[in-house]
Design an enzyme around this catalytic site. Structure first.
Site, PDB file in Angstrom:
ATOM      1  N   ASN A 186     -23.416  51.221 -24.601  1.00 55.62           N
ATOM      2  CA  ASN A 186     -23.263  51.280 -23.663  1.00 55.62           C
ATOM      3  C   ASN A 186     -21.739  49.698 -23.793  1.00 55.62           C
ATOM      4  OD1 ASN A 186     -25.181  52.043 -22.253  1.00 55.62           O
ATOM      5  ND2 ASN A 186     -26.206  50.085 -23.715  1.00 55.62           N
ATOM      6  N   GLU A 204     -22.283  53.182 -33.322  1.00 57.55           N
ATOM      7  CA  GLU A 204     -22.376  52.478 -31.779  1.00 57.55           C
ATOM      8  C   GLU A 204     -20.813  52.667 -31.672  1.00 57.55           C
ATOM      9  OE1 GLU A 204     -23.695  54.589 -29.784  1.00 57.55           O
ATOM     10  OE2 GLU A 204     -25.466  54.802 -31.328  1.00 57.55           O
ATOM     11  N   GLU A 209     -19.363  62.223 -30.108  1.00 53.03           N
ATOM     12  CA  GLU A 209     -19.922  62.201 -30.582  1.00 53.03           C
ATOM     13  C   GLU A 209     -19.542  62.386 -32.725  1.00 53.03           C
ATOM     14  OE1 GLU A 209     -22.443  60.763 -30.230  1.00 53.03           O
ATOM     15  OE2 GLU A 209     -22.690  60.065 -28.076  1.00 53.03           O
TER      16      GLU A 209
HETATM   17 ZN   LIG Z   1     -23.563  58.496 -30.376  1.00 52.88          ZN
END
Ligand SMILES: [Zn+2]
Length: 886
Positions: free
Chosen positions: A304, A337, A359
């Site tokens: 986030n 992250e 990713e």
């Molecule tokens: Zn990730």
């Protein structure tokens, strides 16, 4: 998101299925096809959301009002957006410039997860404000707005709230255009109990209301995708530091903030590096990392924007239980992250087809960052294991291209897999090695600058890299991302003449389950080296190539292991490399072990070659080389399940190799010992325990028995592994003792670890008791799925049958969006051919045909195990008879 890896990852990395290969097809150009990427009608788009939220944690519900600024591009009398499990009390729309509001009638489509608002008269093109009053539920699994319960410091049960919106669950809290391309700004305000801390993406200001509650208004976010919004609430503590003008924070439940120190320190290092690397500074005023007790089966952390969420086990370090591996995991998770704050949050894939852009890149960046900040961890050596994780699946028919077309929410959920993460990462590593670090970074910087606050497809990245590198990288990138599978490079007989060696190379495909498959064609960048010499490079294209190196000697192909392909040597050359094993670079030692293990089980070279390497490996090899050998042996051990006599012969060989390494390390950490040594110690204790090594089991039991009187008997670094050994070999009395400890434990990290261990008992009756216990209220709602997963490692059929028989209860204990994945994972470790039919029956009854990815991967793994057992293990038996024993 950071993927949660299966605990059996080491064993899985050794899975191999017999196959032949066919010759390569001629080169043709693979091109990306543009796809339509929305499920919502076009014509209306949001620009800003004002959301007022009042959660009631005790009642597990919330009430809310959303005022959404929308642009109507084409006259319409209805608006459709995403909403799931929301109840609407009112809906109206008014021109943004002012004027009368028009009421709407609301209809909901639960299957499509949409709500449609129909107006009495058509809206002319223009700007409007859509006002929606609604309510919804707070769940217990990490989907939408959810709660996590834990024992507080005062012994009373506490409840904290968090959100998890990726991939498509913002719609459970906010009626929204819940697709990554519909970027908008968000201003959240919440009315919450006094004394609790509310957290969101942006800084907030609190005011006390007349009734004693507080209202917290968060500043508006920049333009971003819905899945990146975050809200958290609880009895929290925060620690913060300022770096490059950004306030970095860690937030934990009260009493645990000290354990987040390392995460905060790590964030400082990482932010500085990324501000430089990406060439665009982190754009928000603050970045928090919020710890949540408990776990999800599918992820450990979520990016986030400005408010990363991380489960405690991947953020906190508790001296009572945390290992060197945990410490590395905290760093790696934060690095992953934080990479997403740029790659994913600032620049977002247009649609889930390109999820790998997020990713694969974050996975690659986490490795790069870790190596840079902590060279003493030697993390670059882990790249081979990560690449293998992808190749296990990518060498079967159950694979898919890195870029794949996604239609449904379930398909998007299944896309968070080893192909998207590990293959994506491996392809980036290869391409960076091909164009060079500087050109790669310059391309990434240009990409960030060009697409900040926007959405992209993979070709946008290739365009910038190609421009920066002045090398035709797009064609290679397309070969590896638009078609599935693993290239196989066959190394021909080297010719040495006039002080120069030339090696012919041919490209085929490494397929384990389709012996007659026509090989696809790849342009493969190859780096080769003679031990101790310099790198030589070539691009194998059209199925053929060659590489020339100065000097004479055995040639290692894929030197440095940056290439995404398997290397098959002719027997004579393999023998030469095996003889020089000790002189190879550690990463190439690991690469040679990895290729010979996989190719051996696939029948492309003797299955025993990898055992010969293991036999000859020097005691002084790098810890990660020994870690790889232990992983290979543990993987073979699993392949002998159901054949106890033959398994014992393998185990004897394994113990004979590994016990001296363990003896060299000792049980007690030496002052200042290298981090990989600490990791290897814990791995060896686990592997030797699996192999039934009486010495290790007795020592673990002795320490466990002493731990209550003498805490030094089980230091934090050893606690998890000592308890794991005791639990694995537990009798009923020991199991009851562990359960009593679990029940009495107050710390969430320790408690969930103890409950998971109850599922790992080898004794079948105890495993059955663990299954029953998992579905009671005792372990807590986020521990059940892990306990059953632990049972599945020893008894996959039993765990699968049990979970299916109790599907209603199970489904309350698994993230709703990822349910289709859980059952298949329980079956993954089976070697029983009957399991294939069971999986097919399950899929037929419960899964959409498009959501079968995990089931197909599990079936491929089971069929592989059955075939390898029949066709390849006899050769290993024969080798062990000649070379095994002590
Ligand atoms: Zn990730």
């Amino acid at each position: 998101m950071h993927r949660r890896l299966l605990s059996a990852a080491v064993a899985l990395a050794f899975a191999g299925l017999p196959a032949l290969h066919a010759d390569a097809a001629p080169v043709k150009t693979v091109k990306a096809a543009p796809e339509a990427t929305t499920q919502l009608p076009r014509g209306v788009a949001p620009t800003h959301y004002d959301i007022s939220l009042t959660p009631d944690a005790a009642k597990a519900s919330f009430a809310a009002r959303a005022v959404i600024s929308v642009t109507v591009a084409k006259a319409t009398d209805s608006i459709t957006l995403n909403a799931a499990d929301l109840k609407f009390a009112g809906a109206s729309i008014a021109p943004a410039a002012g004027g009368g509001a028009v009421e709407a009638t609301t209809s909901v489509n639960a299957d499509a997860q949409t709500a449609t608002f129909k107006f009495a008269r058509a809206l002319a093109p223009g700007m409007y404000r859509l006002t929606l009053d609604y309510s919804g539920a707070i769940g217990t699994q990490a989907v939408g707005l959810f709660s996590l319960d834990y024992p507080g410091a005062d012994g009373k049960q506490q409840r904290a709230l968090f959100t998890q919106f990726e991939n498509s669950d913002a719609r459970r809290m906010i009626p929204s255009w819940d697709e990554p391309a519909y970027k908008a700004s968000f201003a959240l305000d919440v009315t919450v109990p006094a004394g609790q801390m509310a957290v969101s993406n942006m800084p907030g200001k609190a005011e006390t209301l007349a009734d004693g509650r507080q209202r917290v208004r968060f500043a508006a976010t920049p333009k971003m995708s819905t899945y990146l919004l975050f809200f958290g609430l609880g009895d929290f503590e925060r620690a913060a530091a300022t770096v490059d003008g950004v306030e970095l924070g860690v937030i934990t439940r009260r009493g645990a903030i000290k354990q987040a120190e390392f995460a905060l320190e790590s964030s400082k290092t990482i932010l500085k590096e990324y501000n430089d690397y990406f060439g665009v500074r982190y754009p928000l005023p603050k970045l928090d990392n919020v710890a949540g007790p408990g776990q999800s089966q599918f992820f450990s952390a979520m990016e986030n924007w400005g408010a990363v969420f991380t489960f405690e086990y991947a953020l906190l370090l508790d001296p009572a239980i945390s290992t060197q591996g945990d410490r590395q995991n905290v760093f790696v998770t934060a690095a992953h992250e934080m990479a997403h704050q740029w790659f994913g949050d600032l620049v977002t894939m247009r649609w889930w087809d390109d999820l790998w852009l997020n990713e694969g890149f974050a996975s690659w960046m986490e490795g790069r960052m870790t190596q840079k900040a902590h060279p003493e961890w030697n993390a670059h050596l882990d790249a081979v294991g990560s690449r293998d994780g992808a190749m296990v699946r990518d060498s079967t028919a159950a694979t898919h291209p890195v870029v794949q077309h996604i239609e449904t929410v379930e398909q998007a959920s299944q896309a968070f897999d080893e192909i998207t993460y590990q293959k994506g990462e491996a392809v980036i590593r290869m391409l960076e090695a091909y164009v060079g670090e500087d050109a790669w970074r310059n391309g990434v910087r240009a990409y960030m600058k060009a697409h900040a606050y926007g959405n992209t497809v993979s070709d946008d990245l290739w365009k910038q890299i190609e421009k920066a590198a002045k090398k035709p990288v797009t064609a290679i990138a397309h070969d590896f991302t638009l078609q599935p599978g693993v290239p196989l490079i066959r190394v021909g007989e080297p010719v040495c003449s006039k002080g120069k060696t030339t090696v012919p190379l041919t490209q085929a495909e490494f397929s384990r389950d389709r012996p007659d498959k026509q090989a696809l064609a790849w342009r493969v960048p190859v780096i080769a080296r003679i031990a101790g010499g310099k790198d030589a490079r070539t691009l194998v294209a059209g199925g053929k190539g060659s590489v020339s190196l100065p000097g004479c000697g055995a040639v290692i192909v894929n030197a440095g292991q940056s290439g995404y392909y398997r290397t098959l040597y002719a027997p004579k050359q393999f023998a030469a490399l095996a003889q020089q094993f000790a002189g190879l670079a550690p990463i190439d030692q690991i690469g040679l072990l990895s290729d010979s293990a996989a190719l051996g089980l696939a029948g492309l070279q003797p299955a025993s070659d990898v055992l010969a390497l293991a036999k000859g490996a020097p005691l002084g090899a790098e810890p990660q080389v020994w870690s790889r050998i232990a992983g290979v042996l543990a993987g073979l051990h699993v392949r002998y399940e159901g054949e106890p006599e033959r398994q014992r012969v393998l185990d004897a060989f394994a113990v004979a190799r590994l016990a001296p390494v363990m003896a060299q390390l000792g049980w007690t950490a030496r002052e200042g010992e290298a981090a990989p040594v600490a990791n290897l110690r814990n791995q060896l204790i686990g592997t030797l325990s699996d192999m039934g090594d009486a010495t290790v089991i007795a020592e673990a039991r002795r320490r466990y028995a002493a731990m209550d009187q003498d805490p030094a008997a089980v230091p934090g670094q050893l606690r998890k592994i000592v308890l794991a050994v005791v639990a694995e070999h537990a009798d009923a009395a020991t199991w009851d003792g562990l359960r009593a400890r679990a029940k009495a434990e107050k710390t969430p990290l320790l408690k969930s670890n103890l409950y998971a261990l109850l599922g790992s008992a080898r004794d079948k009756a105890l495993a059955e008791r663990a299954l029953q216990l998992a579905l009671t209220d005792e372990p807590g709602l986020t521990s059940s799925a892990t306990m059953i997963g632990a049972v599945a490692a020893n008894y996959p059929e039993m765990a699968f049958d049990f979970a299916l028989a109790n599907q209603d209860k199970m489904n309350q204990r698994i993230d709703a969006t990822s349910r289709s994945r859980y059952y298949a994972r329980l079956a993954y470790r089976s070697s029983d051919p009957a399991m294939v039919a069971k999986l097919n029956a399950y899929a037929g009854a419960h899964l959409a045909p498009s959501a079968r990815g995990d089931v197909e991967a599990a079936i491929a793994a089971i069929q592989d195990r059955v075939k390898v057992k029949a066709e390849r293990l006899p050769e290993i038996d024969a080798w062990l008879k000649q070379n095994g024993g002590r």
